[in-house]
Design a protein around this motif. Structure first.
Motif, PDB file in Angstrom:
ATOM      1  N   VAL A 132      44.139  44.627  88.196  1.00  0.00           N
ATOM      2  CA  VAL A 132      44.252  43.610  87.154  1.00  0.00           C
ATOM      3  C   VAL A 132      43.168  42.579  87.392  1.00  0.00           C
ATOM      4  CG1 VAL A 132      45.739  41.873  86.105  1.00  0.00           C
ATOM      5  CG2 VAL A 132      46.729  44.007  86.971  1.00  0.00           C
ATOM      6  N   PHE A 133      42.430  42.231  86.332  1.00  0.00           N
ATOM      7  CA  PHE A 133      41.289  41.336  86.462  1.00  0.00           C
ATOM      8  C   PHE A 133      41.603  39.988  85.819  1.00  0.00           C
ATOM      9  CE2 PHE A 133      39.612  45.695  86.046  1.00  0.00           C
ATOM     10  CZ  PHE A 133      39.079  45.832  87.310  1.00  0.00           C
ATOM     11  N   ILE A 134      40.961  38.968  86.355  1.00  0.00           N
ATOM     12  CA  ILE A 134      41.073  37.615  85.806  1.00  0.00           C
ATOM     13  C   ILE A 134      39.784  37.305  85.055  1.00  0.00           C
ATOM     14  CG2 ILE A 134      41.307  35.170  86.364  1.00  0.00           C
ATOM     15  CD1 ILE A 134      42.866  35.972  88.836  1.00  0.00           C
ATOM     16  N   PRO A 135      39.864  36.902  83.801  1.00  0.00           N
ATOM     17  CA  PRO A 135      38.637  36.561  83.060  1.00  0.00           C
ATOM     18  C   PRO A 135      37.860  35.460  83.771  1.00  0.00           C
ATOM     19  CG  PRO A 135      40.536  36.686  81.589  1.00  0.00           C
ATOM     20  CD  PRO A 135      41.080  36.750  82.985  1.00  0.00           C
ATOM     21  N   LEU A 136      36.551  35.618  83.824  1.00  0.00           N
ATOM     22  CA  LEU A 136      35.679  34.665  84.505  1.00  0.00           C
ATOM     23  C   LEU A 136      34.983  33.769  83.491  1.00  0.00           C
ATOM     24  CD1 LEU A 136      34.074  37.021  87.186  1.00  0.00           C
ATOM     25  CD2 LEU A 136      36.123  35.604  87.392  1.00  0.00           C
ATOM     26  N   TRP A 137      34.640  32.576  83.927  1.00  0.00           N
ATOM     27  CA  TRP A 137      33.906  31.626  83.087  1.00  0.00           C
ATOM     28  C   TRP A 137      32.787  31.027  83.932  1.00  0.00           C
ATOM     29  CZ3 TRP A 137      32.786  26.424  83.424  1.00  0.00           C
ATOM     30  CH2 TRP A 137      32.247  25.844  82.278  1.00  0.00           C
ATOM     31  N   PHE A 138      31.611  30.894  83.335  1.00  0.00           N
ATOM     32  CA  PHE A 138      30.446  30.349  84.030  1.00  0.00           C
ATOM     33  C   PHE A 138      29.869  29.203  83.214  1.00  0.00           C
ATOM     34  CE2 PHE A 138      30.811  34.746  85.375  1.00  0.00           C
ATOM     35  CZ  PHE A 138      30.615  34.665  86.747  1.00  0.00           C
ATOM     36  N   ALA A 139      29.511  28.136  83.922  1.00  0.00           N
ATOM     37  CA  ALA A 139      28.876  26.992  83.279  1.00  0.00           C
ATOM     38  C   ALA A 139      27.424  27.320  82.943  1.00  0.00           C
ATOM     39  CB  ALA A 139      28.945  25.780  84.204  1.00  0.00           C
ATOM     40  N   PRO A 140      26.812  26.600  82.012  1.00  0.00           N
ATOM     41  CA  PRO A 140      25.394  26.850  81.695  1.00  0.00           C
ATOM     42  C   PRO A 140      24.509  26.680  82.922  1.00  0.00           C
ATOM     43  CG  PRO A 140      26.413  25.474  80.015  1.00  0.00           C
ATOM     44  CD  PRO A 140      27.411  25.588  81.124  1.00  0.00           C
ATOM     45  N   GLY A 141      23.653  27.657  83.166  1.00  0.00           N
ATOM     46  CA  GLY A 141      22.735  27.604  84.292  1.00  0.00           C
ATOM     47  C   GLY A 141      23.365  27.835  85.642  1.00  0.00           C
ATOM     48  N   GLU A 142      24.630  28.268  85.677  1.00  0.00           N
ATOM     49  CA  GLU A 142      25.308  28.404  86.965  1.00  0.00           C
ATOM     50  C   GLU A 142      24.901  29.682  87.696  1.00  0.00           C
ATOM     51  OE1 GLU A 142      29.823  28.926  88.829  1.00  0.00           O
ATOM     52  OE2 GLU A 142      29.550  28.408  86.715  1.00  0.00           O
ATOM     53  N   ALA A 143      24.891  30.834  87.015  1.00  0.00           N
ATOM     54  CA  ALA A 143      24.680  32.091  87.732  1.00  0.00           C
ATOM     55  C   ALA A 143      24.081  33.142  86.815  1.00  0.00           C
ATOM     56  CB  ALA A 143      25.996  32.604  88.324  1.00  0.00           C
ATOM     57  N   TYR A 144      23.416  34.092  87.458  1.00  0.00           N
ATOM     58  CA  TYR A 144      22.967  35.317  86.772  1.00  0.00           C
ATOM     59  C   TYR A 144      23.400  36.503  87.630  1.00  0.00           C
ATOM     60  CZ  TYR A 144      19.191  35.473  90.245  1.00  0.00           C
ATOM     61  OH  TYR A 144      18.487  35.537  91.418  1.00  0.00           O
TER      62      TYR A 144
END
Length: 521
Positions: A132-144
């Protein structure tokens, strides 16, 4: 034995969902008695009571006991085959059809459907609950996220498996796809530089799997020992590298999904291009076009490109290209050649029989010896190729001019037009090789452009010998006339002397006594 299974209870007969609905409406809405409902719908009183008392509105049949008159003797054997089959790699597992054929070879006389039903039920019972996966959220410019894939294309008419680098910005979903012949470290460096240059910047964190070009050792938890050159690249771009847990691809799920999407949208049907340059130019254009037309998965009212334009302000500014090479130590042979990746490259003869350092880039190689560059070539891929630079052999050629005729480095020498014409003109002379080598030797001092201009001038005068070309070069090297020196104010004459050139004419006249002697005679 068949039994009727209904949500909330068991029904004694075949009753459809529509009939159940009519029973319930007739009793609860129309207030009809059970006797009247039985008479109108022609069903049993027990069925009406079950429909009224229960809360189920639908039912289905399931076979609780599956008769296996022919398969029964082979069930144990089939279960054993299924158990062994589940331990094989996914690509090597047998299908239900292949298991059926194995049983047929052992005497099973039943139908394929019986085997298929048993295989389906066995797999259902032995299947594990998926993660089971948890949806991820990334801020602008945080990660690639970065990953590789293998795709099949046709390059120059040859079917080729290319290695494709995928880079994706986690917030905006902006991405770049680029193809390479290898997955080596210099290709990783080049892919990052191309992507950061296209994006106009980079994120603060990069998410990778544990690829050997980046990670040297995996420890407990998230601790890693990264490669020194890889860390140098991250330091140049101000990026913090983060490695995923081994075999946990969901930690970089965006780029994992991108691999499948790119295979379907970009590499199907099979692409045909002349070389990698054309392929990568097309891929970059397609990535930009998709970003402008695709809807962002979270901000549905915007495209990926519009979200990316807003994210650009949060990116770290692009800091220029990283000197992304992989250095290896090579031995220079007595033929002044070095070997790398199944191909050979020439170097300057002063490095022959010595050890040199080769810096390998994605598209070129540079060889260093004693702190100076002794060779630079376009990188070759494939096997058995040799890249020559004829100028590397000039010191030897000056001593052995006869090598000009049959020397392999000079076989397909791409000379400037005038030099090439001089070579053809001198080829028919006995000392033509010596003369042409003397002309080539002048390049080290005068430069190739000056020698080419001298050859062109000699040919315009319908001359092509060594002496003529070297004479023209000597005239061009003559010192220019000295510049005039301004006269100081203290030495300036108040009255400029007048030049009287007529006095030189008097020197031509004979003396007076000679005139008198001529008159007396």
């Amino acid at each position: 034995m068949l039994s009727l299974v209904v949500l909330g209870g068991a029904w004694p007969g075949m009753v459809t969902v529509e009939t159940i609905g009519r029973i319930r409406r007739a009793f609860w809405v129309d207030k009809k008695p059970i006797r009247q409902i039985v008479r109108e719908l022609r069903i049993s009183r027990q069925t009406v009571r079950k429909a009224i008392r229960g809360s189920s509105v639908e039912f289905r049949y399931e076979r609780r006991v599956q008769p296996q008159p022919r398969l029964g003797a082979y069930v144990a054997r089939l279960d054993g085959l299924l158990g062994a089959n589940s331990k094989r790699p996914a690509r090597e597992r047998l299908t239900a059809r292949r298991l059926f054929e194995l049983l047929r070879a052992e005497g099973y006389a039943g139908a394929y459907d019986s085997v298929q039903r048993h295989v389906r039920e066995w797999r259902r019972q032995h299947s594990r609950l998926g993660p089971v996966f948890i949806p991820l959220w990334f801020a602008p410019g945080e990660a690639y996220q970065f990953d590789w894939s293998h795709e099949v294309v046709v390059l120059g008419g040859v079917t080729t498996t290319v290695k494709v680098a995928h880079i994706r910005l986690c917030h905006s979903r902006m991405f770049l796809v680029r193809a390479y012949p290898r997955e080596t470290q210099e290709m990783v460096f080049d892919a990052h530089d191309r992507a950061f240059r296209l994006f106009g910047g980079m994120c603060r964190r990069g998410i990778y799997d544990n690829m050997t070009t980046a990670v040297e050792a995996v420890f407990v938890g998230k601790e890693r020992r990264f490669n020194r050159r890889f860390l140098a690249m991250c330091s140049h771009y101000l990026v913090e590298p983060v490695a995923c847990t081994p075999a946990a691809g969901w930690e970089k799920g965006q780029v994992e999904n991108q691999v499948g999407n790119a295979r379907e949208r970009l590499f199907t049907p099979r692409l045909h291009f002349a070389n990698y340059a054309e392929l990568n130019a097309w891929l970059e254009a397609r990535c930009l076009a998709q970003a402008r037309s695709s809807v962002h998965p979270e901000q549905r009212d915007k495209t990926v490109w519009e979200v990316f334009e807003a994210e650009r302000q949060s990116l770290i500014a692009y800091r220029g290209p990283f000197d992304g090479f992989r250095e290896v130590e090579v031995a220079v042979s007595k033929s002044s050649l070095v070997r790398f990746d199944h191909n050979r490259y020439s170097v300057a003869v002063r490095a022959a029989r010595r050890t040199a350092q080769m810096r390998v880039y994605a598209e070129r190689i540079v060889v260093w010896c004693d702190g100076e560059i002794v060779a630079e070539h376009r990188r070759r891929f494939g096997r058995g190729q040799t890249a020559y630079d004829p100028w590397h052999y000039m010191p030897v050629l000056a001593r052995k001019p006869g090598a000009l005729r049959n020397g392999d480095p000079f076989r397909n020498w791409d000379l400037p037009p005038a030099l090439a014409q001089i070579r053809r003109r001198l080829a028919g002379h006995d000392d033509g090789d010596r003369q042409f080598v003397d002309i080539l030797t002048a390049v080290a001092e005068a430069g190739l452009d000056a020698v080419e201009a001298a050859c062109a001038e000699a040919l315009s005068a319908k001359l092509f010998s060594r002496d003529v070309v070297l004479n023209i070069l000597a005239r061009q090297r003559d010192a220019a006339p000295a510049q005039s020196v301004a006269t100081p104010a203290a030495l300036t004459l108040a009255i400029e002397p007048a030049a009287d050139c007529a006095r030189y004419d008097r020197l031509r006249l004979p003396p007076p006594h000679e005139e008198a002697y001529r008159g007396a005679a």
